[in-house]
Design an enzyme around this catalytic site. Sequence first.
Site, PDB file in Angstrom:
ATOM      1  N   ARG A 336       0.942  -1.235   0.081  1.00 41.78           N
ATOM      2  CA  ARG A 336       0.142  -0.018   0.058  1.00 41.78           C
ATOM      3  C   ARG A 336       0.954   1.146   0.161  1.00 41.78           C
ATOM      4  O   ARG A 336       0.529   2.224  -0.865  1.00 41.78           O
ATOM      5  CB  ARG A 336      -0.989  -0.112   1.195  1.00 41.78           C
ATOM      6  CG  ARG A 336      -1.974  -1.143   1.166  1.00 41.78           C
ATOM      7  CD  ARG A 336      -2.818  -1.115   2.505  1.00 41.78           C
ATOM      8  NE  ARG A 336      -3.882  -2.068   2.297  1.00 41.78           N
ATOM      9  CZ  ARG A 336      -4.871  -2.278   3.274  1.00 41.78           C
ATOM     10  NH1 ARG A 336      -4.470  -1.565   4.461  1.00 41.78           N
ATOM     11  NH2 ARG A 336      -5.749  -3.139   3.043  1.00 41.78           N
ATOM     12  N   LEU A 447      -9.420  -5.908  11.714  1.00 38.72           N
ATOM     13  CA  LEU A 447     -10.576  -6.284  12.251  1.00 38.72           C
ATOM     14  C   LEU A 447      -9.982  -7.546  13.225  1.00 38.72           C
ATOM     15  O   LEU A 447     -10.688  -7.884  14.270  1.00 38.72           O
ATOM     16  CB  LEU A 447     -11.446  -7.028  11.202  1.00 38.72           C
ATOM     17  CG  LEU A 447     -11.854  -6.110  10.142  1.00 38.72           C
ATOM     18  CD1 LEU A 447     -12.830  -7.031   9.121  1.00 38.72           C
ATOM     19  CD2 LEU A 447     -12.658  -4.859  10.600  1.00 38.72           C
TER      20      LEU A 447
HETATM   21  C1  LIG Z   1     -13.202   1.920   4.495  1.00 40.52           C
HETATM   22  C2  LIG Z   1     -12.538   1.031   5.606  1.00 40.52           C
HETATM   23  C3  LIG Z   1     -12.308  -0.262   5.342  1.00 40.52           C
HETATM   24  C4  LIG Z   1     -11.584  -1.299   6.156  1.00 40.52           C
HETATM   25  N1  LIG Z   1     -11.312  -2.597   5.790  1.00 40.52           N
HETATM   26  C5  LIG Z   1     -10.834  -3.272   6.529  1.00 40.52           C
HETATM   27  C6  LIG Z   1     -10.670  -4.737   6.131  1.00 40.52           C
HETATM   28  O1  LIG Z   1     -11.164  -5.292   5.193  1.00 40.52           O
HETATM   29  N2  LIG Z   1      -9.852  -5.338   7.271  1.00 40.52           N
HETATM   30  C7  LIG Z   1      -9.485  -5.162   8.270  1.00 40.52           C
HETATM   31  O2  LIG Z   1      -8.945  -5.517   8.876  1.00 40.52           O
HETATM   32  N3  LIG Z   1      -9.549  -3.596   8.555  1.00 40.52           N
HETATM   33  C8  LIG Z   1     -10.283  -2.852   7.779  1.00 40.52           C
HETATM   34  N4  LIG Z   1     -10.388  -1.631   8.183  1.00 40.52           N
HETATM   35  C9  LIG Z   1      -9.881  -1.041   9.281  1.00 40.52           C
HETATM   36  C10 LIG Z   1     -10.791  -1.429  10.479  1.00 40.52           C
HETATM   37  O3  LIG Z   1     -12.320  -1.228  10.014  1.00 40.52           O
HETATM   38  C11 LIG Z   1     -10.789  -0.328  11.882  1.00 40.52           C
HETATM   39  O4  LIG Z   1      -9.434  -0.351  12.042  1.00 40.52           O
HETATM   40  C12 LIG Z   1     -11.458  -1.165  12.866  1.00 40.52           C
HETATM   41  O5  LIG Z   1     -12.580  -1.460  12.529  1.00 40.52           O
HETATM   42  C13 LIG Z   1     -11.473  -0.137  14.080  1.00 40.52           C
HETATM   43  O6  LIG Z   1     -12.245  -0.732  15.085  1.00 40.52           O
HETATM   44  P1  LIG Z   1     -12.568   0.001  16.510  1.00 40.52           P
HETATM   45  O7  LIG Z   1     -13.361  -1.078  17.263  1.00 40.52           O
HETATM   46  O8  LIG Z   1     -11.140   0.061  16.929  1.00 40.52           O
HETATM   47  O9  LIG Z   1     -13.091   1.214  16.322  1.00 40.52           O
HETATM   48  P2  LIG Z   1     -14.442   1.810  15.531  1.00 40.52           P
HETATM   49  O10 LIG Z   1     -15.175   0.779  14.526  1.00 40.52           O
HETATM   50  O11 LIG Z   1     -13.866   3.059  14.970  1.00 40.52           O
HETATM   51  O12 LIG Z   1     -15.401   2.347  16.797  1.00 40.52           O
HETATM   52  C14 LIG Z   1     -15.298   3.525  17.368  1.00 40.52           C
HETATM   53  C15 LIG Z   1     -16.321   3.493  18.554  1.00 40.52           C
HETATM   54  O13 LIG Z   1     -16.186   4.523  19.400  1.00 40.52           O
HETATM   55  C16 LIG Z   1     -17.153   5.570  19.699  1.00 40.52           C
HETATM   56  N5  LIG Z   1     -16.609   6.807  19.890  1.00 40.52           N
HETATM   57  C17 LIG Z   1     -15.532   7.366  19.500  1.00 40.52           C
HETATM   58  N6  LIG Z   1     -15.013   8.181  20.156  1.00 40.52           N
HETATM   59  C18 LIG Z   1     -15.966   8.272  21.243  1.00 40.52           C
HETATM   60  C19 LIG Z   1     -16.056   9.401  22.387  1.00 40.52           C
HETATM   61  N7  LIG Z   1     -15.715  10.558  22.435  1.00 40.52           N
HETATM   62  N8  LIG Z   1     -17.196   9.154  22.904  1.00 40.52           N
HETATM   63  C20 LIG Z   1     -18.187   7.914  22.895  1.00 40.52           C
HETATM   64  N9  LIG Z   1     -17.691   7.209  22.028  1.00 40.52           N
HETATM   65  C21 LIG Z   1     -16.890   7.311  21.010  1.00 40.52           C
HETATM   66  C22 LIG Z   1     -17.817   5.537  18.368  1.00 40.52           C
HETATM   67  O14 LIG Z   1     -19.302   5.868  18.223  1.00 40.52           O
HETATM   68  C23 LIG Z   1     -17.818   3.990  17.778  1.00 40.52           C
HETATM   69  O15 LIG Z   1     -18.682   3.242  18.408  1.00 40.52           O
HETATM   70  C24 LIG Z   1     -11.104  -0.425   7.262  1.00 40.52           C
HETATM   71  C25 LIG Z   1     -11.239   0.843   7.442  1.00 40.52           C
HETATM   72  C26 LIG Z   1     -11.844   1.492   6.701  1.00 40.52           C
HETATM   73  C27 LIG Z   1     -11.998   2.887   6.914  1.00 40.52           C
END
Ligand SMILES: Cc1cc2nc3c(=O)[nH]c(=O)nc-3n(C[C@H](O)[C@H](O)[C@H](O)COP(=O)(O)OP(=O)(O)OC[C@H]3O[C@@H](n4cnc5c(N)ncnc54)[C@H](O)[C@@H]3O)c2cc1C
Lengths: 644, 226, 248
Positions: A336, A447
Amino acid sequence: MTVINSEVLNSKVPEGDLKDKWENHKNNLRLVNPANKRKFTILIVGTGLAGASAAASLAELGYKVKVFCIQDSPRRAHSIAAQGGINAAKNYPNDGDSIWRLFHDTIKGGDYRSREANVFRLAQVSNNIIDQCVAQGVPFAREYGGLLDNRSFGGAQVSRTFYARGQTGQQLLLGAYSAMMRQVHAGRIEMLARREMLDLVKIEGKARGIIVRNLNNGELERYVGDAVLLCSGGYGNVYYLSTNAKNSNASAIWRCYKRGAQFANPSFTQIHPTCIPVSGKYQSKLTLMSESLRNDGRVWVSGKKNDDRHPNDIPEKERDYFLERRYPSFGNLVPRDVASRNAKYVCDEGRGASKTGLAVYLDFHDAIEADGIDTIKARYGNLFAMYEKITGENPYEVPMRIFPAVHFTMGGLWVDYNLSSTIPGLYVMGEANFADHGANRLGASALMQGLADGYFIIPNTLGDYLAENLHTQEVSTDHEAFDEVEKEAKERIHKLLNVQGRKTVLDFHRELGQLMWDNVGMSRNREGLEKAIRDIAQLREAFWKEVNIPGENNTYNKYLEYALRIADFMELGELMARDALEREESCGGHFREEYQSEDGEAVRDDEHFSHVAAWEYKGEDEAPVKHKEELNFEFVTPTQRSYK
Amino acid sequence: MSKAATFLNSQVGRKIATGVTGLGLVLFIIIHLIGNLSYYAGPEAMNTYSYTLHQMGPLLWIVRLGLLAFFLYHVWLGISIWMGRRKARPEAYEVYASRGGVSRQSWSARSMILTGILLFLFVITHLNTFAFHDFQTVMTGGLAMHDVHQRMTEVFQKPLYTIYYVAIMVLLGMHLRHGVWSAFQSLGWMSRKSNPVIYGIAFLLAFIIAIGFIGLPISIYLGLVP
Amino acid sequence: MTIHLKIWRQKDVGSPGKLVDYTVDDVNPDMSFLEMLDWLNERLMNEGEEPVEFDHDCREGICGSCNLVLNGMAHGPEQGTAVCQLHMRKYRDGDTIVVEPWRAKAFPMIKDLVVDRSAFDRIMAAGGYISVNTGAPADANAIPVNKYDADLAFDYAACIGCGACVAACPNSSASLFTGAKISQLAHLPQGAPERKKRVVGMVEKMAREGFGDCSNFAECEAVCPAGISITAIAEMRREYAKALGEIE
Ligand SMILES: Cc1cc2nc3c(=O)[nH]c(=O)nc-3n(C[C@H](O)[C@H](O)[C@H](O)COP(=O)(O)OP(=O)(O)OC[C@H]3O[C@@H](n4cnc5c(N)ncnc54)[C@H](O)[C@@H]3O)c2cc1C
Ligand code: HEM
Ligand code: HEM
Ligand code: SF4
Ligand code: F3S
Ligand code: FES
């Protein structure tokens, strides 16, 4: 600048052979008995893969859990948007994959800037994740025999990626969300949607509560608990345009940074090469096109500058297939960061496509000719349709236009092997921590990491902390620490609302984004980074003098929410630039122009920079202090990447 | 609550009941139509059909009561489902439009309550015109029978009656255009593949029933039946 | 191009709302509908007026946040598209678009075009899951699922929880949303043990939340951005009848 080779940063990596570390560690962790679990309240911020899986698992164990998210439903967390898939070392296709290989690929892909023990554990639990998700009813793709299907992803040599059409993140998140809703039903989880954490409350040095803004009516609410788990996602939106959802933000981790949690490798950002380019100033976000397109599409630009001919009118011999030219062996399938950087270079030369000059072509003409239109349709039909929906162009006939976009932030709050930050009782999971991805994340590994943290790691490691804290004093939300932090939050809001300037929040966000993209983006240099630090400071000042926030605090007010987040981005951006400036090497997503080989490839400096840089906040007008956690590679030997 | 009550009070149960009663009424209507068609075969056939029916004695009453129950229950369900609408959306859209495509929000579907109520009113007048009518008696094959044939001929020589009946039968067709398909869907007998097929068959059935009924008053009025 | 908008403005549940006229002059055909609203909002803010509140997050048609009724159609005129993926090139210069929020008793108003859809979460909590604790379940390949069922389960699982089905349904019924989850889990062997309890729980919850009955209008399927078929509703009814026939 003060650099401390730190004792503060004790990674707590257990002794023993790589393979046994996690097992041994689990056996040595203290436990909380079931009757006592009920006495503990855990506050979880975020309901993405990390937050939802942690909430479900901890509630199942018997803890009282309160969960917060910004969206109106926990199911809308940004994880929902992940498309490609999730890795695991199941070796179902029998193509030679193993836990070791997944570990090795991840650590190598991260350009040797992550902790061996963490990455190995991630590879170990990857298989349990798949089992868990299937048991929950996640409809992964299957073969005709009824068994799970795998595909190869992001240049991996084995097929280890599990997927659910192009909506893997959605299906995984819905699995975790439904497990969580089951606990809501059972009364063990209280779900508080449309609540944004504004600050952390520390009592006697430990994380004991949070201040939250109710986004429906602006009221500030207090929640007390025995531990706080941040699962608030990545901060790619500091660049204004990114593939992240509009609500993705850094505020939760940034506020904790300002309360004493150290921020690790803030400048490590992943820029994804295949996104739909910007079409105008009104652009609000960027859409990712799956990386798999590069398996068949050929990337090119015109050999001439400012060539405004229609791509189909540019004859073959005047086209420059720059990736194939520069990287004969990997061609269009380079990683990438390499693909992104090269696209930037040709556009900087003025050879970019599109009205904006900020795009390169991804051409399927040859693939269609070779394999037939039906094959290409079967492989990419959905993606092509999505492209056409957004751009109005038909990629079967006209080459796609793509451009790199900010996609993922490897940096985040520093955590030890137990996922604990430097504040006792504050745990950080998912994209919000500095994670296991080093300087660059492999496709389909985020993920995996989010779910590993939530399902399998925190349920084990949190108990150890709580067991120690069984007899700490009970506190209530009347504690003066809550008064104080709430007062500060309130003042911030009022201060913002009272600026009553003339520029909108979006004006500032765009400006910040442009600064970050130009100077702290794909390719960085000292001059640019120093400029960014200066300019961001100025912009921040202007923000607090000139921003115009409409409406009031006591109703739903999206622009006020934004403003609060952008105020934090303004500070974070500066730290990112600082971190990038001080990392005088090129590694993974971090490319410093001063540190490249003669033919333009990244040059890593293991002697001086084989460490995690963790930043400690020192006060409003003081420079932050950098701590180093040295990375020791006992089991793998760092090598230079080469894709020539 | 007993299981049956739970079922009949649930949204899904109510809908299944609408479907079952609706299909029950459709069955009656089909039999009724076939019976009516014997008019074309002349007075003897028509009157014998009616006579045979009435000879069934208690069985007839059981069927009649069952029919009445179905009818009233169907009407009640239809009205209460319709009333529920406003409760579920107290504030209406300023502008509302159907997206078209796979939507089944046809004219017929939207006017179920209207066509239903008109059918209800019709049935009352209809019973008065025929079922409760004091028929003349004719001797057929040595038996004293109600001269239903004569009554029908008499009624449908009046233009107003004829128009009234034809209009109502159009409404019936509309009610069934959505109703028959809908009943299949309500009973869960639909799959993605069969959906368009059954939608088509339902249209055909509704059309046949409506045309079948319409034929009689018109042909009598125009004197086409000897 | 120039677009005339009539947008529903309402301060909160208690206050009355009304349609307010706006004209946006410099609309670019490549803008998405939401970007046009951003554009309008920037202008409003610069003029010292309150911007229009609307819900959105991913802007990729997957999170289910966006919820606008355009000229009476949930998510606007384009099939299989959430309103965040609708682009202005679908409209012509000079068009007038009426913009309203989802309207249903079960989705109370918050402000302008923003409503509260937490009723969906509560329906999910009433049974939209498979009860397995985190731990060490059997190997993922221990139970094969034939591809046909797996694909069908996926078709139903694709629901993004946006609520357009409710918004477009003349009865404000949540049958498509609820049916989709029930049908997904009914097609997977993992869902079998709780099949009956699930459908009974979810169907009852749906009514208690204030959603209306389903009259088989199929408008829901027509507006559903995820293309969920009303076969889901038929399956839900089948499941329900079976469940009450057998449950003790
Ligand atoms: C378009 C796209 C495609 C992707 N595809 C892949 C893939 O194919 N394979 C892979 O492994 N990864 C992929 N990724 C990366 C992956 O999706 C993310 O890194 C991962 O889902 C992050 O998960 P998380 O649980 O850390 O946070 P998130 O799913 O971002 O969740 C954040 C949570 O925190 C809450 N939150 C944030 N700040 C606050 C606050 N101050 N107060 C209260 N709540 C708050 C939000 O409401 C949300 O519920 C992709 C990312 C993108 C953008
Ligand atoms: C001759 C008599 C009638 C027949 C044969 C008939 C038949 C049907 C059928 C088959 C359905 C479809 C059921 C379903 O969707 O599950 C239906 C629905 C309906 N019927 Fe009737 N019906 C008759 C009379 C009436 C009357 C008198 C009313 C009066 C009010 C009525 C009102 C309705 C309504 C409102 C519906 C739609 C219910 C819904 O799906 O929401 N019907 N009818
Ligand atoms: C052209 C249309 C119709 C004609 C000519 C017609 C004719 C008749 C006649 C002649 C009878 C008396 C039968 C007897 O007593 O032996 C009768 C009875 C009846 N008809 Fe019709 N009918 C028509 C349509 C309908 C429709 C559409 C309905 C229902 C919606 C209906 C419902 C009934 C009922 C309920 C009875 C009473 C049956 C009984 O005695 O138990 N009819 N009809
Ligand atoms: S069924 Fe379709 S319309 Fe309804 S919530 Fe799900 S995706 Fe939205
Ligand atoms: S539009 Fe409404 S009536 Fe039923 S089929 Fe869909 S829920
Ligand atoms: S904003 Fe996420 S679906 Fe529209």
